[in-house]
Design an enzyme around this catalytic site. Structure first.
Site, PDB file in Angstrom:
ATOM      1  CG  ASP A  79      -1.711   2.369 -11.107  1.00 61.01           C
ATOM      2  OD1 ASP A  79      -2.906   2.059 -10.922  1.00 61.01           O
ATOM      3  OD2 ASP A  79      -0.822   2.229 -10.250  1.00 61.01           O
ATOM      4  CG  ASP A  82       3.370   4.092 -12.062  1.00 63.76           C
ATOM      5  OD1 ASP A  82       2.228   4.471 -12.397  1.00 63.76           O
ATOM      6  OD2 ASP A  82       3.572   3.043 -11.428  1.00 63.76           O
ATOM      7  CE1 TYR A 231      -2.669  -1.420  -7.822  1.00 59.17           C
ATOM      8  CE2 TYR A 231      -1.054  -1.062  -9.562  1.00 59.17           C
ATOM      9  CZ  TYR A 231      -1.896  -0.566  -8.576  1.00 59.17           C
ATOM     10  OH  TYR A 231      -1.955   0.782  -8.337  1.00 59.17           O
ATOM     11  CD  GLU A 477       2.973   6.011  -6.571  1.00 59.44           C
ATOM     12  OE1 GLU A 477       3.143   5.916  -7.808  1.00 59.44           O
ATOM     13  OE2 GLU A 477       3.450   5.187  -5.757  1.00 59.44           O
TER      14      GLU A 477
END
Length: 633
Positions: A79, A82, A231, A477
């Site tokens: 994703d 990670d 999410y 990120e």
């Protein structure tokens, strides 16, 4: 800090050509940014990597995903920074890339990037096909976000649980199943001109998944509780409309168009006026997609409802260009769309793509955008907004920072990304364990050893401030769903800028900085070697520097960077160089049949006045010398 022995100079270093053409005379090179975007998707691949893999610091990983639960879930994408395979954002990312391949097909083809586009889409769709083994079963996630985030390790070293989570008729997830149906329907349309049998396979799965999502209603994160904090879904009605809209476009079947019309009010399609388009909120995408039908003069029996959908598409578009009677998107002082603190650039990239699409729909049919108070907006103004967001991402902002990693002169170097922040498995073969990764790599103040090219990071805050720290995951990120809209966006802007086909074909390989105390001490100041020393009239100079050293046995190896600069006032073509005393490997120039003779790479045939490009070589002993053999004005 532990020191690492490197067995050979060949394995110690692979380098990418560093070319300073990303920003020439203030112009943005969307082609270069587009090519790098595909490299990010290669960096995020899970499973058995193909021979054509360009991101060489990555290795095979997740090869037993699903095995313990009797499923083959190898493949797909990680994703973000990670190693969880979250189904909802992954499916949205595939939908976005497929949409770009459909509506900007000509632009992507002109940029010679359709092969990379379809490969990026297929890496996701192949996984979705495996994750959908039965009509009413969808494997929705692999990995646990909580346990995954307790560790800082490479994908190749994963020790965290690879638990897979499944949706079925007793454990529904209409939002995730609907988005996956949309992704497969859009991908089916994207593949149709190139691989009809694969297109048909994807369509079969898309129809089954839509039926599953519609018949067995429920939120996926009620079924998969540990997904909530990562999410969280706000609802599934938008995904059901979204999937039906894509199925109608891909099949032309009236059933799906009637579905979005009949459920327009109940599911919020004509009632929800939004200023956001994202992995969680698809309403603006539905509304723009259905506006296309109306603009084409189709669906006349549903015209009344389709006009209501278009009115909401106009609301979104007008808010982006600040002409929505005060109900506009928020912008930073530097002009960036601002929605949320965490990973804000994902909203800007999605909105920029959507307005570029809507601009094309309007202009293709001679239509204009109608905003409140009688304001008539030309389609070009929508494209200008899309361009402003893309340009901000690529460095035209108060920080002069490119938020696409590897693009431009200044970009984030401490990206919150496990694989990028730890030495490649091919250089550091010993396992980097869960906690060791935090101690040895996460907390290092130095730049990441691997450059995760093409990654769009979270980006600056509402005041355009950005802190390039690995621990600042909200800003540093990258995510799949932030980068996916850039495929269509950059290809459209490249074409609109008149530079189609000009991008460099980048070959991405490993980039490693050994964390030794002697590293900075061994850097040497640049030493200029000019062609004028050989021939005074040659308007080229070579700037030579040593950027790294290391010792293997009794031999010391050097990484040499050579920058070629055109010092004249004219463009130079046909530049050929001869290397003297070169005993090592060289990256970034094209070798010629004549011994030790090189020319510029194929995408940089012309060196403009003041333009520079760099190449790299590695060898032990004295440095090589480069002289000009021939050139033309």
């Amino acid at each position: 800090m532990k020191l690492f022995n490197i067995s050979s100079p060949a394995s110690a270093l692979c380098i990418i050509l560093l070319c300073s053409t990303s920003m020439v005379q203030g112009l943005v090179d969307y082609g270069d940014a587009l090519d790098k975007t595909f490299l990010f998707f290669e960096a995020q691949r899970s499973g058995k990597l193909p021979h054509a893999q360009r991101v060489k610091w990555r290795g095979d990983s997740g090869l037993r995903d699903g095995h313990s639960q009797g499923a083959d879930l190898v493949g797909g994408y990680y994703d973000a920074g990670d190693h969880v395979k979250f189904g909802l954002p992954m499916a949205f990312s595939v939908t976005m890339m497929a949409w770009g391949a459909i509506d900007f097909n000509k632009e992507i083809t002109s940029a010679n990037q359709m092969s990379n586009t379809l490969a990026a889409i297929r890496w996701g769709t192949d996984y979705f096909v495996k994750a959908h083994p039965q009509p009413n079963v969808l494997w929705a996630q692999v990995g646990d976000g909580n346990s995954d985030h307790y560790c800082w390790e490479r994908a190749e070293d994963m020790t965290t649980p690879r638990t897979a989570y499944k949706l079925d008729q007793n454990h529904p997830g209409s939002d995730l199943a609907g988005e996956t149906a949309a992704a497969l329907a859009a991908a089916s349309l994207a593949f149709k001109p190139y691989n009809s049998s694969y297109s048909n396979l994807l369509m079969s799965h898309a129809k089954q998944l839509f039926s599953f999502a519609d018949r067995f209603r429920g939120l996926y994160d009620d079924t998969i509780q540990n997904a909530k904090q990562f999410y969280t879904s706000s609802g599934y009605s938008d995904e059901l409309l979204w999937a039906a809209a894509w199925l109608h476009r891909a099949t032309g079947e009236d059933y799906y168009l009637k579905y979005v019309v009949d459920n327009a009010v109940y599911m919020g399609g004509t009632g929800c006026a939004v200023k956001e388009f994202s992995w969680d909120n698809k309403y603006a995408g539905v509304q723009v997609l259905l506006s296309k039908i109306l603009l084409e003069g189709q669906g006349s029996q549903y015209a009344s409802t389709l006009k209501q959908y278009q009115a909401k598409a106009d609301y979104f578009a007008c808010s982006c260009v600040q002409k929505n009677d005060g109900y506009n998107i928020q912008k930073t002082p530097g002009g960036l769309m601002y929605v949320r603190e965490w990973n804000n650039l994902q909203y800007a990239s999605a909105a920029a793509f959507l307005t570029a699409v809507y601009s094309q729909y309007l202009s293709s049919h001679g239509a204009k955008l109608n905003c409140p108070k009688g304001q008539v907006v030309q389609p070009q103004e929508l494209l200008d907004f899309a361009k402003s967001q893309a340009d901000y991402m690529l460095g035209k902002n108060p920080k002069a920072m490119s938020y696409v990693v590897g693009y431009g002169q200044q970009y984030p170097i401490r990206v919150h990304h496990r694989g990028a922040s730890i030495a490649s498995i091919f250089l550091l073969r010993s396992t980097v364990e869960c906690v060791q990764g935090f101690d040895s790599w996460y907390r290092r103040p130095e730049a990441n050893p691997n450059v995760v090219y093409g990654a769009l990071v979270g980006g600056p805050d509402q005041n355009d401030n950005f802190n390039d720290q690995r621990s600042n995951y909200e800003q540093t990120e990258p995510t799949l769903c932030a980068s996916a809209p850039l495929v269509g966006l950059f290809s459209k802007l490249q074409s609109a800028s008149g530079s189609g086909g000009r991008y460099p074909k980048t070959t991405q390989v490993s980039h490693y900085t050994a964390p030794t105390e002697s590293y900075h001490k061994n850097l040497q100041a640049p030493r200029k070697v000019t062609a004028a020393a050989e021939e005074e009239h040659v308007p080229v100079e070579f700037l030579h520097s040593i950027t790294k050293t290391w010792t293997v046995g009794s031999t010391t190896y050097y990484r040499h960077k050579v920058t070629i600069k055109n010092t004249s006032q004219k463009s130079i073509t046909g530049l050929k160089m001869v290397a003297q005393n070169l005993s090592g490997s060289l990256w970034g120039l094209t070798p010629l049949p004549q011994k030790n003779t090189y020319e510029l790479p194929e995408w940089i045939k012309v060196l403009k006045p003041g333009q520079e490009l760099s190449f790299v070589y590695v060898q032990g002993g004295p440095q090589a010398k480069f002289i000009v053999n021939s050139y033309q004005y």
